[in-house]
Every structure is written in structure tokens, then in C-alpha cells.
Design an enzyme around this catalytic site. Structure first.
Site, PDB file in Angstrom:
ATOM      1  N   GLY A  78       0.834  -1.201   0.000  1.00 18.00           N
ATOM      2  CA  GLY A  78       0.000   0.000   0.000  1.00 18.00           C
ATOM      3  C   GLY A  78       0.862   1.240   0.000  1.00 18.00           C
ATOM      4  N   CYS A 129       5.417  -6.103   1.628  1.00 20.43           N
ATOM      5  CA  CYS A 129       5.735  -4.679   1.574  1.00 20.43           C
ATOM      6  C   CYS A 129       5.085  -3.933   2.746  1.00 20.43           C
ATOM      7  CB  CYS A 129       5.327  -4.107   0.217  1.00 20.43           C
ATOM      8  SG  CYS A 129       6.058  -2.495  -0.145  1.00 20.43           S
ATOM      9  N   TYR A 130       4.014  -3.158   2.510  1.00 23.99           N
ATOM     10  CA  TYR A 130       3.333  -2.468   3.607  1.00 23.99           C
ATOM     11  C   TYR A 130       2.808  -3.473   4.626  1.00 23.99           C
ATOM     12  CZ  TYR A 130      -0.077   0.562   5.976  1.00 23.99           C
ATOM     13  OH  TYR A 130      -0.796   1.264   6.921  1.00 23.99           O
ATOM     14  N   HIS A 148       8.242  -7.851  -3.518  1.00 17.68           N
ATOM     15  CA  HIS A 148       6.975  -8.253  -4.150  1.00 17.68           C
ATOM     16  C   HIS A 148       7.166  -9.558  -4.928  1.00 17.68           C
ATOM     17  CE1 HIS A 148       4.601  -4.576  -3.386  1.00 17.68           C
ATOM     18  NE2 HIS A 148       5.779  -3.968  -3.419  1.00 17.68           N
ATOM     19  N   GLU A 150       4.827 -11.243  -6.221  1.00 15.83           N
ATOM     20  CA  GLU A 150       3.761 -11.356  -7.217  1.00 15.83           C
ATOM     21  C   GLU A 150       4.127 -10.767  -8.569  1.00 15.83           C
ATOM     22  OE1 GLU A 150       2.810  -7.490  -4.958  1.00 15.83           O
ATOM     23  OE2 GLU A 150       3.785  -9.420  -4.591  1.00 15.83           O
ATOM     24  N   SER A 179     -14.507   0.893 -28.517  1.00 14.62           N
ATOM     25  CA  SER A 179     -13.298   1.487 -29.087  1.00 14.62           C
ATOM     26  C   SER A 179     -12.674   0.589 -30.145  1.00 14.62           C
ATOM     27  CB  SER A 179     -12.268   1.745 -27.981  1.00 14.62           C
ATOM     28  OG  SER A 179     -11.738   0.517 -27.501  1.00 14.62           O
ATOM     29  N   GLY A 180     -13.019  -0.707 -30.111  1.00 18.12           N
ATOM     30  CA  GLY A 180     -12.443  -1.660 -31.051  1.00 18.12           C
ATOM     31  C   GLY A 180     -11.361  -2.511 -30.446  1.00 18.12           C
ATOM     32  N   GLY A 181     -10.955  -2.202 -29.216  1.00 16.68           N
ATOM     33  CA  GLY A 181      -9.967  -3.025 -28.538  1.00 16.68           C
ATOM     34  C   GLY A 181     -10.589  -4.270 -27.944  1.00 16.68           C
ATOM     35  N   VAL A 182      -9.757  -5.144 -27.379  1.00 18.37           N
ATOM     36  CA  VAL A 182     -10.273  -6.413 -26.872  1.00 18.37           C
ATOM     37  C   VAL A 182     -11.172  -6.214 -25.660  1.00 18.37           C
ATOM     38  CG1 VAL A 182      -8.268  -6.859 -25.379  1.00 18.37           C
ATOM     39  CG2 VAL A 182      -9.629  -8.780 -26.247  1.00 18.37           C
ATOM     40  N   ASP A 183     -10.925  -5.174 -24.844  1.00 18.34           N
ATOM     41  CA  ASP A 183     -11.751  -4.955 -23.659  1.00 18.34           C
ATOM     42  C   ASP A 183     -13.171  -4.540 -24.048  1.00 18.34           C
ATOM     43  OD1 ASP A 183      -9.405  -5.445 -22.288  1.00 18.34           O
ATOM     44  OD2 ASP A 183      -8.960  -3.324 -21.990  1.00 18.34           O
ATOM     45  N   SER A 184     -13.275  -3.441 -24.765  1.00 19.18           N
ATOM     46  CA  SER A 184     -14.608  -2.973 -25.149  1.00 19.18           C
ATOM     47  C   SER A 184     -15.259  -3.932 -26.141  1.00 19.18           C
ATOM     48  CB  SER A 184     -14.539  -1.562 -25.746  1.00 19.18           C
ATOM     49  OG  SER A 184     -13.871  -1.561 -26.987  1.00 19.18           O
ATOM     50  N   LYS A 192      -6.086  -8.233 -18.439  1.00 18.54           N
ATOM     51  CA  LYS A 192      -6.098  -8.315 -19.896  1.00 18.54           C
ATOM     52  C   LYS A 192      -6.007  -9.752 -20.393  1.00 18.54           C
ATOM     53  CE  LYS A 192      -5.614  -5.006 -22.219  1.00 18.54           C
ATOM     54  NZ  LYS A 192      -6.551  -4.054 -22.883  1.00 18.54           N
TER      55      LYS A 192
END
Length: 514
Positions: free
Chosen positions: A59, A86-87, A173, A175, A227-232, A370
Site C-alpha cells: 500500500g 511490503c506495507y 513483491h 507477485e 473502441s475496437g480493442g479487446v476490452d470494449s 487483460k
């Protein structure tokens, strides 16, 4: 999820940008993970028999400052393993009565630690390990019931354990991919210490996502920002399956798209059967951004203007809901979560105005990364050119021009971006890269063109490798490829006289410049 609950690890969220990345890494190892608020009472964890361990995330706070996020210290007395990162490492040390204060030297990035006791979570590690640190505070001492497992040149207690309880702390970290043996550390904690069984598989996200959309929209109508990307694109196909004719996908051309993008997006999604409309709003966005140089202000303006465009169109068709392809990295970098720090505002999250005319904004992909979105996209049958389309910010080229915008600058960076893409595709390097693009900086310098003095812009080329966008490494491209990119950009774009290559990892940089 199945009736018999799978073994579970709980991750307490202290606002670190890697909190969900920790949970993601646990799930990748076949164990269910769940993120809970940092201040959850220990009784709520103790009452769940499926919980096998607790991880305290990092954090942005300091443990000794007033009103910093804390956790119920009685969690350390449960019969459960606890790992502080970490924190979280500093919190455990502070609660135990250790000495935690601002370090003599801060550590950001790659660090080498010396492992003095390769046991428990550090089992199998070498004496010298390459790890990723990102901290300003340091643990200098601990009570006798704790022992040091590792140290670095600037951190005398980089890893520790309680001598009788399964309580551990790591200043680095595990991860992030930059920690060379980070997965082995997590495996040790999950399977050796917590004794978890890899008995979890995610339920069908497609079914879950469709149910969520249907339950929120019900009999109403919705528009989706495409938008045309994989997310949208994934969100659009998912919403189209859930709502049918009640959904309209809206593609807004704000004037900051890459070369040929508007035409290709329209063709791809019409072929998928998504009902969509294209709106030309280039003049509107340029007017709003005139004279703006601050990147956060650009993102806020673009975010607000997107919403207003969608609102205007929604009123025309009687739609009351807006669906977005927001994913987790968008939210965490925009400061999502009670204790999170804002890194940069994403136009579809922190850039949203406080009030909108929509009843609800629906974000079915909000907890996915992603790589997970791409898996869902493949299950939905999206074509490879969309599934593997490299990420592109919603504000587009507006945040790849540093400083004030002009049509001349946008056109210059658009051409430079096309050259970068063409050369990497021609070299067949594009498939292993996460993202590659050009940035038009606000730095001008002297050059020579045609035996005459030229004074023009500097372009920065950014090429990174990543798996989830929370961390990234600059790509070590062959010099001959970089030379071709530089030669073409300076030859084909008159306003540009210099090309530089960005060799900064994320962190400390972000992938995009703005």
C-alpha cells in the site's frame, strides 16, 4: 462455483496497486483467492472453514502516520498462516513492536537480497536472489520471537518469520514477474505453509457476465462504448448476447485514432453481428482540448466528453444504461479502492463526471486482467485481430502528444506510430510484445536535413513486454530494427528530427507516457 467450497486464500487490500495482482497469481496456481477490505474483523475470516491463509497486500501509506490503514491484529492469533508483503510486512513488524521508519535509502526496482535461512516461504531459494522492491519505509528490528530470513544492502530485515507461528513478512513483491523466483515463494506459502489443494477453476465468466448485464438492464435499453480493442470488444459481444436488440454499440471517432482504425473497427464488429453506430465528433473534442497541456486534465476532459456524447445519443434512442469495457488495471491506476493511490486517471474511470444521465454504468469486466479478457474473447469467438490487438488508450493519440494538441502534431504521431507498427510486424517481433507505439514529446532540438539546419520535434518509441499490464519490462529490440524505425520516422515526417528509445520498466514508469 461448486457447492463444496474450494480452498481459499484471503487478500487484505491496503490500497497497493498490486493487490489484485496477488489475487491473480494465486488463482493462476489453481487456488481460489478473494480480496477483502483491510479492516475486516478476524471473526469474519475465522468463521469460514475454506479459508486456509491470509495475505496482507502492499500500500502507499506509512505505518507510523496518523489514520493509515490497519488490520485487526487478532488475525495474527488465528490458526491461519499470514504473509505480509511490503506495507503488510511493515504492519506486522509494527504491531509486533519492531522498529519501522523511513529508510536511509529508498529501494525502487530490481534489488538483490541475501537469503540467510532458505526455509518455509523461502525454501529452495539461492543465497542471492534478484527481487523487486518498491518502498520508502524499512523494518530495522524485531522482537526476539521473530527471526530474519533475508536482508539487502539497504534493508536489514527484508524477510522474517515468527519462531512459533506461521506468520511471515516480505519487503519485496513476489507477485511481480521481475522477482525471479516470486512464483516459487508464493507456491511455498500456498502449498507448503497453508497446505492448500489446487482445486479451483473459475465458473463460466460468459454466463456470469451475461446474467449481471441482464439483471442490471432488465427491460431497458443500453449503449456500449466501443473502441475496437479487446476490452470494449469483449464487453460489446457479451452485452449483445445478453441484450440483443436492446443494445447499441457506439463508436466515437474523437480524431485521435490510429491510421485506418475507424474503418477496421466498423467492419470487424458489424461482421460479428453487433448493432453499432459510428459518430464523428472530431471537432467537438478538439474544441474542448484547445490549449490544454496537463495530462490529467486531458483525460478528465476526454472522459467527460465521451459521457456527454453517449448521453446525447442515448436520449435519442431512449437508452438508460451505459456499458463499458473497464478492466481492473484501469480501475486500480485511477485510484479505485479506499486506500488506493491515483497513478493516472483513465478516461472511463476517474475521468467520468460525478453526475451522468444514465441510471447505471455497467462494467462486466471490471475485475478481470487483460489476459483473462483475452481468454473470454476467444470463448466468445472474437477474431484474432481483436483478441490480440495491442492495448490502445481510450483518449487515443491525445495522450501520446505531450503538451498542447494540434492537428499537425496528431498527424505526426499517427504517422510515427504506423511506422513503428509496420517495422515490428515486418520483423515478426510484434507477436511477443505487449505494446508498441510512438510518443511525440514536447522537446524540440536541432537536426540536419538536406545539408540545412532543421529544428523539429523529438519522438520517443515505447516497446514493452508484459502479461497483465500491472508490470512491464522494456523490450530489448535488435539495433537494426531500431535503426530502421528511426530512419523512417526522420525521413518520412518532416517535423521530426530526433528519435529516442524508452528503456524504463513499469514501475517506476507507466506504460503510457501520460
Amino acid at each position: 462455483m461448486r457447492d463444496s467450497k474450494p480452498d481459499t486464500l484471503v487478500v487484505l487490500d491496503f490500497g497497493g496497486q498490486y493487490c489484485h495482482l496477488i489475487a491473480r497469481r494465486v488463482r493462476q496456481l489453481g487456488v481460489y483467492s478473494e480480496i477483502l477490505p483491510s479492516n475486516i474483523p478476524s471473526s469474519e475470516i475465522q468463521d469460514r472453514s475454506e479459508v486456509k491463509g491470509v495475505i496482507l497486500s502492499g500500500g502507499p501509506s506509512s505505518v507510523y502516520e496518523k489514520d493509515t490503514p490497519q488490520f485487526d491484529p487478532s488475525i495474527l492469533d488465528l490458526d491461519l498462516p499470514v504473509l505480509g508483503l511490503c506495507y503488510g510486512h511493515q504492519l506486522i513488524a509494527n504491531i509486533a513492536g519492531g522498529d519501522v521508519r523511513t529508510g536511509d535509502r529508498r529501494e525502487y526496482g530490481i534489488t538483490h537480497v541475501t537469503v540467510v535461512k532458505p526455509v518455509n516461504i523461502l525454501k529452495g531459494l539461492r543465497r542471492s536472489e534478484k527481487v523487486w522492491m518498491s518502498h520508502g519505509d524499512t523494518v530495522y528490528s524485531l522482537p526476539d520471537e521473530y527471526e530474519t530470513l533475508a536482508f539487502s544492502d539497504n534493508t536489514p530485515i527484508a524477510a522474517f518469520r515468527h519462531v512459533s507461528k506461521p506468520v511471515f513478512g516480505l519487503q519485496w513483491h513476489p507477485e511481480v514477474t521481475h522477482t525471479v523466483h516470486g512464483e516459487e515463494i508464493l507456491r511455498n506459502f500456498i502449498f507448503e505453509v497453508c497446505k492448500c489443494t489446487a482445486n479451483w477453476k473459475a465458473e463460466s465468466f460468459i454466463e456470469k457476465g451475461m446474467r449481471e448485464i441482464q439483471n442490471m438492464v432488465k427491460d431497458g435499453k443500453a449503449v456500449i462504448a466501443l473502441s475496437g480493442g479487446v476490452d470494449s470488444g469483449t464487453a460489446a459481444v457479451l452485452a449483445s448476447m445478453a441484450l440483443g436488440e436492446k443494445l447499441t454499440a457506439v463508436f466515437v471517432d474523437h480524431g485521435f485514432m490510429r491510421e485506418g482504425e475507424t474503418q477496421s473497427v466498423k467492419g470487424a464488429f458489424e461482421a460479428l453481428g453487433v448493432k453499432m453506430i459510428q459518430l464523428d465528433e472530431r471537432d467537438r473534442f478538439f474544441r474542448r482540448l484547445k490549449g490544454i497541456t496537463d495530462p490529467e486534465e486531458k483525460r478528465r476532459i476526454i472522459g467527460e466528453e465521451f459521457i456527454r456524447v453517449f448521453e446525447d445519443f442515448a436520449v435519442k434512442i431512449g437508452a438508460e444504461y451505459l456499458i463499458q469495457g473497464t478492466i481492473y488495471p484501469d480501475r486500480i491506476e485511477s485510484g479505485a479502492g479506499r486506500d488506493a493511490s491515483t497513478i493516472k486517471t483513465h478516461h472511463n474511470v476517474g475521468g467520468l463526471p460525478e453526475k451522468t444521465r444514465f441510471k447505471e454504468i455497467v462494467e462486466p469486466l471490471r475485475d478481470l486482467y487483460k489476459d483473462e479478457v483475452r481468454e473470454v474473447a476467444k470463448q466468445l469467438g472474437l477474431p484474432n485481430e481483436i483478441v490480440w490487438r495491442q492495448p490502445f488508450p481510450g483518449p487515443g493519440l491525445a495522450v501520446r502528444v505531450i503538451g498542447q494538441l494540434s492537428e499537425e502534431k496528431i498527424e505526426a504521431v499517427r504517422k510515427a506510430d504506423r511506422i513503428v507498427v509496420e517495422e515490428l510486424q515486418e520483423s515478426e517481433l510484434d507477436k511477443r510484445l505487449w505494446q508498441f507505439f510512438a510518443v511525440l514529446t514536447d522537446t524540440k532540438s536541432t537536426g540536419v536535413k538536406g545539408d540545412a539546419r532543421a529544428y523539429g520535434y523529438t519522438v520517443a518509441v515505447r516497446v514493452v513486454e508484459s502479461s497483465e499490464a500491472m508490470t512491464a519490462s522494456f523490450s530489448r529490440l535488435p539495433y537494426d530494427v531500431l535503426e530502421r524505425i528511426s530512419t523512417r520516422i526522420t525521413n518520412e515526417i518532416p517535423q521530426i528530427v530526433r528519435v529516442v528509445y524508452d528503456i524504463t520498466h513499469k514501475p517506476p514508469a507507466t506504460i503510457e507516457w501520460e
